[in-house]
Design a protein around this motif. Structure first.
Motif, short mmCIF file in Angstrom:
data_model
loop_
_atom_site.label_atom_id
_atom_site.label_comp_id
_atom_site.label_asym_id
_atom_site.label_seq_id
_atom_site.Cartn_x
_atom_site.Cartn_y
_atom_site.Cartn_z
N THR A 14 0.84 -1.19 0.00
CA THR A 14 0.00 0.00 0.00
C THR A 14 0.89 1.25 0.00
O THR A 14 0.53 2.27 -0.57
N HIS A 45 8.42 3.17 3.63
CA HIS A 45 9.38 3.41 4.72
C HIS A 45 10.60 2.50 4.57
O HIS A 45 10.67 1.67 3.64
N HIS A 55 10.28 -1.40 3.97
CA HIS A 55 10.09 -1.83 2.58
C HIS A 55 11.40 -1.82 1.81
O HIS A 55 11.70 -2.73 1.03
N GLY A 58 6.50 -9.33 3.16
CA GLY A 58 6.91 -9.52 4.53
C GLY A 58 6.19 -10.73 5.11
O GLY A 58 5.28 -11.28 4.49
N ASP A 96 4.03 -11.07 7.40
CA ASP A 96 2.58 -10.96 7.61
C ASP A 96 1.82 -11.20 6.31
O ASP A 96 0.82 -11.93 6.28
N ARG A 149 9.82 -10.26 9.67
CA ARG A 149 9.31 -8.97 10.13
C ARG A 149 8.99 -9.10 11.61
O ARG A 149 8.29 -10.04 12.00
N LEU A 153 13.47 -4.66 11.27
CA LEU A 153 13.03 -3.27 11.34
C LEU A 153 11.56 -3.28 11.72
O LEU A 153 10.71 -3.65 10.93
N ILE A 213 9.30 -1.27 11.73
CA ILE A 213 8.66 -0.05 11.21
C ILE A 213 7.41 -0.47 10.46
O ILE A 213 7.44 -1.45 9.71
N SER A 261 3.79 1.33 8.32
CA SER A 261 3.11 2.54 7.86
C SER A 261 2.06 2.97 8.87
O SER A 261 1.88 4.17 9.12
N THR A 262 1.38 2.00 9.47
CA THR A 262 0.36 2.31 10.48
C THR A 262 0.97 3.12 11.61
O THR A 262 0.43 4.14 12.03
P1 ATP Z 1 0.33 -0.89 7.06
O1 ATP Z 1 0.74 -0.74 8.50
O2 ATP Z 1 -0.47 0.24 6.53
O3 ATP Z 1 -0.24 -2.24 6.74
P2 ATP Z 1 2.95 -1.77 6.23
O4 ATP Z 1 4.08 -1.12 6.96
O5 ATP Z 1 2.56 -3.15 6.63
O6 ATP Z 1 1.71 -0.78 6.25
P3 ATP Z 1 2.46 -2.41 3.49
O7 ATP Z 1 2.39 -1.42 2.39
O8 ATP Z 1 1.21 -2.98 4.04
O9 ATP Z 1 3.29 -1.71 4.71
O10 ATP Z 1 3.46 -3.59 3.16
C1 ATP Z 1 3.93 -3.92 1.89
C2 ATP Z 1 4.83 -5.15 2.02
O11 ATP Z 1 5.99 -4.85 2.78
C3 ATP Z 1 4.15 -6.33 2.76
O12 ATP Z 1 4.55 -7.52 2.12
C4 ATP Z 1 4.74 -6.22 4.16
O13 ATP Z 1 4.76 -7.48 4.80
C5 ATP Z 1 6.15 -5.73 3.87
N1 ATP Z 1 6.71 -4.97 5.00
C6 ATP Z 1 6.32 -3.75 5.44
N2 ATP Z 1 7.05 -3.34 6.47
C7 ATP Z 1 7.96 -4.31 6.73
C8 ATP Z 1 9.01 -4.47 7.71
N3 ATP Z 1 9.24 -3.53 8.63
N4 ATP Z 1 9.73 -5.61 7.68
C9 ATP Z 1 9.47 -6.56 6.74
N5 ATP Z 1 8.50 -6.47 5.79
C10 ATP Z 1 7.74 -5.37 5.78
#
Ligand code: ATP
Ligand code: MG
Length: 201
Positions: free
Chosen positions: A9, A14, A17, A105, A107, A132, A163, A165, A167-168
């Motif tokens: 999304t 950040h 990513h 990631g 999740d 993650r 990391l 980190i 987006s939320t």
């Molecule tokens: P939100 O909190 O809005 O869901 P997010 O930080 O999870 O945002 P996304 O845009 O949902 O970011 O994630 C895009 C991809 O990046 C997903 O596959 C997610 O698992 C991965 N990702 C995001 N942040 C990390 C992180 N800190 N470490 C590993 N993978 C990450």
């Protein structure tokens, strides 16, 4: 050409990513990583997501300093809901990659099983599942156990420096007036400020 897709999304993009994408690019020797902001992810609430123009603009700023990285408006331009399967097929049509990797990631990969056409998806590309904080990718095979072996083999875990980190969390910090510096590129931080994203008004 060995190609990778980093989907998300990116609201906002950040360092989580960017680190995941760079580690995967190196590990799988990819010539290019396409960052493809999702137009309206079927599993996320539309009303809560920033306009795609902002998310694409921030993604462009974030990938600028890495010559292997490219922001793509592919999902945005396609009418209708954005399914990963359609994106993967379109990328294959456009780039003819010798190998295609879809980077996620921990999740996101655990949600994979609920995605549209998961078996077809895994027949078209590899899935990279990056560690993650807060999500467990050990016993991945067990967790995705409903899938036949030939598909499970297409999901490759990679271990990256943690990391925590998200987006939320960044959106919450902006709303609360807390600093987000060092969580994301400065250019993206400035963009958020200039466009007053994530604050009440
Ligand atoms: P939100 O909190 O809005 O869901 P997010 O930080 O999870 O945002 P996304 O845009 O949902 O970011 O994630 C895009 C991809 O990046 C997903 O596959 C997610 O698992 C991965 N990702 C995001 N942040 C990390 C992180 N800190 N470490 C590993 N993978 C990450
Ligand atoms: Mg997420």
């Amino acid at each position: 050409m060995r190609l990778a897709i980093m989907g998300g999304t990116f609201d906002p993009i950040h360092y989580g990513h960017l680190v995941v994408a760079e580690q995967a690019r190196y590990k799988f020797q990819c010539d290019k990583v396409l960052f493809i902001p999702a137009k309206s992810p079927p599993h996320k609430d539309d009303a809560l997501i920033s306009p795609v123009e902002h998310r694409l603009a921030m993604t462009r700023l974030a990938v600028d300093s890495n010559s292997y990285f490219e922001a793509s408006s592919l999902e945005i331009e396609r009418p209708g809901p954005s399914y990963t399967i359609d994106t993967v097929k379109e990328v294959k049509r456009l780039y003819y990659p010798s190998k295609l990797f879809f980077i996620t990631g921990a999740d996101a990969v655990l949600e994979i099983i609920s995605w549209k056409s998961v078996e077809e998806l895994l027949s078209l590309c590899y899935f990279v599942a990056a560690t993650r904080p807060g999500y467990d990718i050990s016993n991945l095979q067990q967790k995705l156990g409903a899938l036949p072996e030939k598909y499970l083999e297409k999901i490759i875990p990679i271990y990256i420096p943690a990391l925590a980190i998200s987006s939320t969390d960044i959106r919450k910090r902006v709303k609360a007036g807390e600093p987000i510096k060092y969580l994301l590129p400065e250019s993206v931080e400035n963009y958020i400020k200039n466009h007053r994203l994530y604050s009440e008004k």
